[in-house]
Design a protein around this motif. Sequence first.
Motif, PDB file in Angstrom:
ATOM      1  N   ARG A 129      12.659 -31.985  24.380  1.00 17.88           N
ATOM      2  CA  ARG A 129      13.817 -31.130  24.119  1.00 17.88           C
ATOM      3  C   ARG A 129      14.994 -31.482  25.020  1.00 17.88           C
ATOM      4  O   ARG A 129      16.152 -31.343  24.627  1.00 17.88           O
ATOM      5  CB  ARG A 129      13.436 -29.656  24.284  1.00 17.88           C
ATOM      6  N   ALA A 141      16.625 -34.434  23.505  1.00 16.27           N
ATOM      7  CA  ALA A 141      17.375 -34.064  22.305  1.00 16.27           C
ATOM      8  C   ALA A 141      18.621 -33.257  22.634  1.00 16.27           C
ATOM      9  O   ALA A 141      19.516 -33.141  21.802  1.00 16.27           O
ATOM     10  CB  ALA A 141      16.476 -33.267  21.362  1.00 16.27           C
ATOM     11  N   LEU A 165      18.366 -29.964  23.593  1.00 13.68           N
ATOM     12  CA  LEU A 165      18.079 -28.557  23.318  1.00 13.68           C
ATOM     13  C   LEU A 165      17.768 -27.789  24.602  1.00 13.68           C
ATOM     14  O   LEU A 165      17.792 -26.562  24.627  1.00 13.68           O
ATOM     15  CB  LEU A 165      16.899 -28.440  22.341  1.00 13.68           C
ATOM     16  N   ALA A 189      23.536 -31.024  21.917  1.00 15.47           N
ATOM     17  CA  ALA A 189      22.604 -31.654  20.970  1.00 15.47           C
ATOM     18  C   ALA A 189      23.314 -32.350  19.811  1.00 15.47           C
ATOM     19  O   ALA A 189      22.940 -33.460  19.426  1.00 15.47           O
ATOM     20  CB  ALA A 189      21.637 -30.599  20.431  1.00 15.47           C
ATOM     21  N   ALA A 196      20.322 -37.822  18.006  1.00 14.19           N
ATOM     22  CA  ALA A 196      18.884 -38.024  18.162  1.00 14.19           C
ATOM     23  C   ALA A 196      18.226 -37.483  16.899  1.00 14.19           C
ATOM     24  O   ALA A 196      18.814 -36.683  16.181  1.00 14.19           O
ATOM     25  CB  ALA A 196      18.378 -37.268  19.386  1.00 14.19           C
ATOM     26  N   PHE A 202      14.961 -35.376  15.540  1.00 17.45           N
ATOM     27  CA  PHE A 202      13.907 -34.532  16.094  1.00 17.45           C
ATOM     28  C   PHE A 202      13.066 -33.985  14.946  1.00 17.45           C
ATOM     29  O   PHE A 202      13.598 -33.380  14.025  1.00 17.45           O
ATOM     30  CB  PHE A 202      14.550 -33.373  16.864  1.00 17.45           C
ATOM     31  N   PHE A 228      10.280 -31.282  14.321  1.00 14.26           N
ATOM     32  CA  PHE A 228       9.669 -30.165  15.030  1.00 14.26           C
ATOM     33  C   PHE A 228       8.216 -29.990  14.632  1.00 14.26           C
ATOM     34  O   PHE A 228       7.799 -30.364  13.539  1.00 14.26           O
ATOM     35  CB  PHE A 228      10.429 -28.869  14.724  1.00 14.26           C
ATOM     36  N   TYR A 286       8.005 -28.176  11.614  1.00 13.99           N
ATOM     37  CA  TYR A 286       8.933 -28.809  10.668  1.00 13.99           C
ATOM     38  C   TYR A 286      10.351 -28.245  10.703  1.00 13.99           C
ATOM     39  O   TYR A 286      11.296 -28.989  10.628  1.00 13.99           O
ATOM     40  CB  TYR A 286       8.394 -28.776   9.233  1.00 13.99           C
ATOM     41  N   ALA A 287      10.471 -26.874  10.749  1.00 14.33           N
ATOM     42  CA  ALA A 287      11.798 -26.262  10.780  1.00 14.33           C
ATOM     43  C   ALA A 287      12.683 -26.762   9.650  1.00 14.33           C
ATOM     44  O   ALA A 287      13.863 -27.012   9.826  1.00 14.33           O
ATOM     45  CB  ALA A 287      12.486 -26.509  12.139  1.00 14.33           C
ATOM     46  N   ARG A 321      14.466 -36.340   7.121  1.00 18.93           N
ATOM     47  CA  ARG A 321      15.691 -35.639   7.513  1.00 18.93           C
ATOM     48  C   ARG A 321      16.186 -36.150   8.870  1.00 18.93           C
ATOM     49  O   ARG A 321      17.373 -36.353   9.078  1.00 18.93           O
ATOM     50  CB  ARG A 321      15.404 -34.131   7.579  1.00 18.93           C
ATOM     51  N   ALA A 322      15.226 -36.358   9.777  1.00 16.72           N
ATOM     52  CA  ALA A 322      15.600 -36.851  11.103  1.00 16.72           C
ATOM     53  C   ALA A 322      16.110 -38.292  11.030  1.00 16.72           C
ATOM     54  O   ALA A 322      17.029 -38.672  11.750  1.00 16.72           O
ATOM     55  CB  ALA A 322      14.410 -36.757  12.048  1.00 16.72           C
TER      56      ALA A 322
END
Lengths: 342, 295
Positions: A46, A49, A51, A73, A78, A80, A82, A85-86, A151-152
């Motif tokens: 984190r 990233a 966060l 962030a 970067a 990330f 999760f 997944y988020a 997505r990342a």
Amino acid sequence: MSVEVRNITKKFGKFAALDDVSLKINSGELIALLGPSGSGKTTLLRIIAGLEFPDNAGAQVLFYGEDVTGAPAHKRRAGFAFQHYALFRHLDVFENIAFGLRVRPFLTRPRESEIRERVEKLLKLVQLESLAKRFPSQISGGQRQRVALARALAVEPRVLLLDEPFGALDAKVRKDLRQWLRQLHKEIHVTTLFVTHDQEEALEVADRVAILRGGRIEQIGTPAEIYDHPATRFVHDFLGNVNSFAAPRIAGEQSVSSTAFVRPHDIRVARDPAGEATLKARVKRSNAVGPVANLELERLDTGEPFTVQLSKEQFRELRPQPGEEVFVELQNVKIFPDDYSI
Amino acid sequence: MQAPSTFHAPRRVRRCGPTTEPLFVRWLLIAAALVFLGLFLVVPLIAVFAGAFAKGVGHYFHTLADPMTVSAIKLTLLTAAIVVPLNCVFGVVAAWAIAKFDFPFKNILTTLIDLPFAVSPVIAGLIYVLVFGAQGWFGPWLIAHNIRIIFAVPGIVLATLFVTFPFVARELIPLMQAQGRTEEEAARVLGASGWQTFWRVTLPNIKWGLLYGVILCNARAMGEFGAVSVVSGHIQGVTDTMPLHIEVLYQGYDSAGAFAVASLLAFLALVTIALKAWVEGKGAALHPPEEKISA
């Protein structure tokens, strides 16, 4: 060229999640951060990233030479993924992946046709072309994880950070995805740091493994180095099954008591004494289900119990009976002083 | 049933599952609930509409067209039009701060938001009289600058604002807490600014809860009596809202007129309930409970 963190310290209240951690991830490398829960793995991810932010003034986070220590962030680029997944629950798979491109400032935002093209390419890469119009609640855990990864990747991250990427999946899917990730990394070669508490996963997937304990990096090296030459007792113990014996004090040389560690597959069992390091032991139980046979034994001199792993052939040859006395030879013995308890 | 021939359980009892009461108990409970609902909710509602038309349709529309009534309706709509958007913004901001960030004295803020629910509306009105009234803290200053708050529209808006403050925030805090912060964090890492994160991630996730809170807030804003009664001063045609106007009519022995205006508020309540049911259904359909994934 590398992504690097230097001297990171982070405290939550009195609890030190990270204690002066430095780590360098070479460009295109895949590093696994391995450690028990509470060892600071996720916190380090984190911080990279953006966060979380390190507490100490001397801390540095560098992306290919650029100091991003204080950058928020959204300015770091970067990627990330999760642990849970988020994914954006109100957007379908396609729009989830496109999100990072759509929120770009007007001047650097790709055209609609380009966004479409890139998302479709990513969908293909993660093998989800047919699910583009589904919502996150309509797909399985393994599929969600792949959407999160796509997505990342969509923002072409400078470093890809994966937090327990397979933690919430069942064993079979985990294994498949693990190989898939290895393959994917081979194809796109993005600098990757992934967090796991599963030593098997770390040793199988990563180029290098960093072992974290209580907010400090205990050892870092290739999976082979770490497995064959553990630097500390903790690493040795954490990387897999191990037998421990109170080590014999060698002629008063050692002032502190120490413990000897031997992996179950590094023990030879025979009916006749052979070699120097042989001990006498009694067979207590044997279990030959699966590809290997497990033997539970007890040292005759000290009464310490230990386990031995034999191949099916060795087991068939030996046919140990419960209660029987045998000779065992310990190989690859590692002795660590008892400076702390596990 | 292992030995049905030797044990004759009464048929009715045997049919019942472990958590089901006998038939007559069930009917008794349902009947009691229905009678209660009928007596205390349906009958009064019918009485309102019956009373409204007691002196005929002509009197009904005559009352509604009366300039005093029209003024009361206008003032009520104006109050709601100011209060609801403001409380919508306050509610979202408060819920966002409480659910998504950690800061000192967060618990105190959470408790304070509930204050308007905890105190009597009359006291809510009195607070403003004590602060802005002629004898209040700012009274002399306000009079010197010719600003009217108490016994004027600003006082009514303030009192209503206070009373309806918790509706939106109360609705959103648990929802936002349940949704957690990770989607926002994901958006941030993907390059979204704080503003983009709010509009593209947070707001879409709370929109049904927000609408629900707004509906309740609106219903209360239009119906509030106690707090408004204290600060309004009952100046007919100027500071009378619909609930206050109903009281004026009723005390002037025009019960049919009072009921006529009341029927408007009752109708609003029915619309609110219908909207609420629709929003609840919509929200539930769009946010099916997340599948549990075994760890």
